[in-house]
Design an enzyme around this catalytic site. Structure first.
Site, PDB file in Angstrom:
ATOM      1  N   ARG A 110     -31.905  98.560  59.664  1.00  0.00           N
ATOM      2  CA  ARG A 110     -31.250  98.812  58.372  1.00  0.00           C
ATOM      3  C   ARG A 110     -30.259  99.965  58.440  1.00  0.00           C
ATOM      4  NH1 ARG A 110     -34.185  96.833  53.571  1.00  0.00           N
ATOM      5  NH2 ARG A 110     -34.795  94.769  54.273  1.00  0.00           N
TER       6      ARG A 110
ATOM      7  N   ARG B 260     -28.417 101.317  52.042  1.00  0.00           N
ATOM      8  CA  ARG B 260     -28.236 102.084  50.806  1.00  0.00           C
ATOM      9  C   ARG B 260     -28.297 103.592  50.962  1.00  0.00           C
ATOM     10  NH1 ARG B 260     -32.213  98.300  47.277  1.00  0.00           N
ATOM     11  NH2 ARG B 260     -33.282  98.382  49.280  1.00  0.00           N
TER      12      ARG B 260
ATOM     13  N   ARG C  80     -20.639  97.877  48.547  1.00  0.00           N
ATOM     14  CA  ARG C  80     -21.441  96.883  47.837  1.00  0.00           C
ATOM     15  C   ARG C  80     -20.959  96.735  46.397  1.00  0.00           C
ATOM     16  NH1 ARG C  80     -27.638  97.815  46.442  1.00  0.00           N
ATOM     17  NH2 ARG C  80     -26.560  99.307  45.147  1.00  0.00           N
TER      18      ARG C  80
ATOM     19  N   ASP D 142     -28.918  89.088  56.005  1.00  0.00           N
ATOM     20  CA  ASP D 142     -30.319  89.181  55.603  1.00  0.00           C
ATOM     21  C   ASP D 142     -31.094  88.047  56.247  1.00  0.00           C
ATOM     22  OD1 ASP D 142     -31.984  90.872  53.606  1.00  0.00           O
ATOM     23  OD2 ASP D 142     -32.718  88.820  53.388  1.00  0.00           O
TER      24      ASP D 142
ATOM     25  N   TYR E 158     -41.897  84.072  52.062  1.00  0.00           N
ATOM     26  CA  TYR E 158     -40.961  84.184  50.930  1.00  0.00           C
ATOM     27  C   TYR E 158     -40.728  82.834  50.257  1.00  0.00           C
ATOM     28  CZ  TYR E 158     -39.903  88.980  52.263  1.00  0.00           C
ATOM     29  OH  TYR E 158     -39.999  90.322  52.536  1.00  0.00           O
TER      30      TYR E 158
END
Ligand code: CP3
Length: 354
Positions: A27, A31, A40, A77, A154
């Site tokens: 990652r 963020r 973003r 992702d 998921y």
């Protein structure tokens, strides 16, 4: 394609000599970086960013502009594959990923299409090509996918889960349905990763984020077997170079010996295992990647440096170590502390490679 100027990451994955220990962070484009948040916002939202190859390339390179990282990782992702199978991925602020459709029954699994990566995931493949061009040989580019089991959780749950109740219900009530789903995912992922490799990914990592939620026997049957199937199906060499495979099962520390027999070149370690002990168990078969607790980055630069020194000493002299965090960097991390981690790895590791 331009020759690689820095190949220590690929060399370490193949347990070849390097000058210093290579380092990247899971990652690393994310963020915690203000420039990521700005891009973003420009894209609109996270999926719009993933689907725009120019902007995905921009954020992939952002951490490399700040830090002397030894690898870039494709910005995307793991949930792009179920999205391409028609489940309708979206992100709810503060709630994580969600799917419009879920997979509950045998009929649901039978109806799932196997995506054609070049066509149905063209935005990812285009991002790989764009990033390779922009990197211009600076460092290698890592491609990735989720593991079949992790993606299946998921798809069955419809989003993130703490206890995987629906997925484990299927595992123990209709195991043959889960096997059919996992097999379809493995076939889809082989095509997806091979398309990334053909487009320019120079190593690939399989993220088995939830393998550690399984019993030892269930891990073998429902996660590891399908990751082995994927590794068997991957292109082994591209552009005259081996394409190493990294297998990362979070919580997989107990099962390293069997992970090392899959044909993976390297195993990703979370922070719960001592890296020296891991090396003793499997270090003659595979390289190791990891394994600093990302929470250490909340500590002072000196505390971070001490922890890096501890992990380097734990692995010891010789080849086959890629430094990383044991999981993705947290969004509340200070960018300066991430820099302290990366610099410490290069500064403190030279003595282990003499
Ligand atoms: O490592 C990298 O820098 C490459 C990019 C990458 C992302 N996700 C970007 C991302 C990679 C390799 C992933 C993998 C991923 N995605 C995993 C496996 C790794 C792991 O953490 O164990 C999983 C389980 C996912 C699914 C997913 N995507 C989750 C749980 C989330 C967080 C949702 C939230 O709101 O907290 C995402 C979103 C996501 N993927 C972000 C990033 C940078 C944050 C999205 C944003 O910008 O808001």
């Amino acid at each position: 394609m331009s020759p690689l100027k820095n190949d220590r990451f690929l060399r370490a994955l193949l347990r070849q000599p390097v000058d210093v220990t290579p380092v990247w962070m899971m990652r690393q484009a994310g963020r915690y970086l203000p420039e990521y948040r700005a891009t973003r916002q420009q894209a609109g939202d996270f999926m719009a960013l993933c689907k725009n190859p120019q902007l995905a390339c921009e954020v992939t390179l952002q951490p490399l502009e700040r830090y002397p990282l030894d690898a870039a990782i494709l910005f995307s992702d793991i949930l792009t594959v179920p999205d391409a199978m028609g489940l309708g991925l979206y992100f709810e602020t503060g709630e994580g990923p969600r799917f419009k459709k879920t997979v509950k029954t045998e009929a649901d699994v039978v109806a799932l299409p196997i995506p054609n990566a070049e066509k149905d995931l063209d935005y990812v493949i285009n991002a790989v090509k764009t990033i390779r061009g922009a990197l211009n040989g600076r460092v290698p580019l890592i491609g990735f996918s989720g593991s079949p089991w992790t993606l299946a959780t998921y798809m069955i749950e419809g989003g993130s889960s703490k206890d995987f109740r629906a997925a484990k219900n299927m595992m123990y009530q209709q195991p043959q349905v889960l096997h059919m789903l996992l097999d379809k995912l493995a076939v889809s992922i082989i095509d997806y990763l091979n398309a990334q490799i053909r487009a320019g990914a120079q190593a690939v990592q399989i993220f088995d984020s939830w393998g550690g939620a399984l019993s030892a026997a269930a891990y073998q049957e429902f996660s590891l077997a399908y990751m082995k199937k994927i590794i068997d199906g991957l292109i082994k060499e591209h552009d005259g170079r081996k394409v190493p495979v990294i297998l990362f099962t979070k919580g997989g520390g107990l099962w390293l010996e069997s992970m090392a027999t899959t044909g993976a070149d390297a195993l990703g370690l979370d922070w719960t295992i001592d890296i020296g002990a891991a090396r003793q168990r499997v270090g003659s078969k595979v390289a190791l990647q990891g394994n600093m607790d990302p929470s250490v980055l909340y500590g002072s630069p000196q505390r971070i440096r001490d922890e890096v020194a501890h992990i380097l000493a734990g692995f010891g002299h010789g080849e086959g170590h890629v430094m990383n965090l044991g999981h993705g960097i947290d969004q509340h991390t200070s960018p300066e502390h991430a820099g302290a981690f990366i610099n410490a790895v290069h500064e403190l590791s030279a003595k282990y490679h003499q």
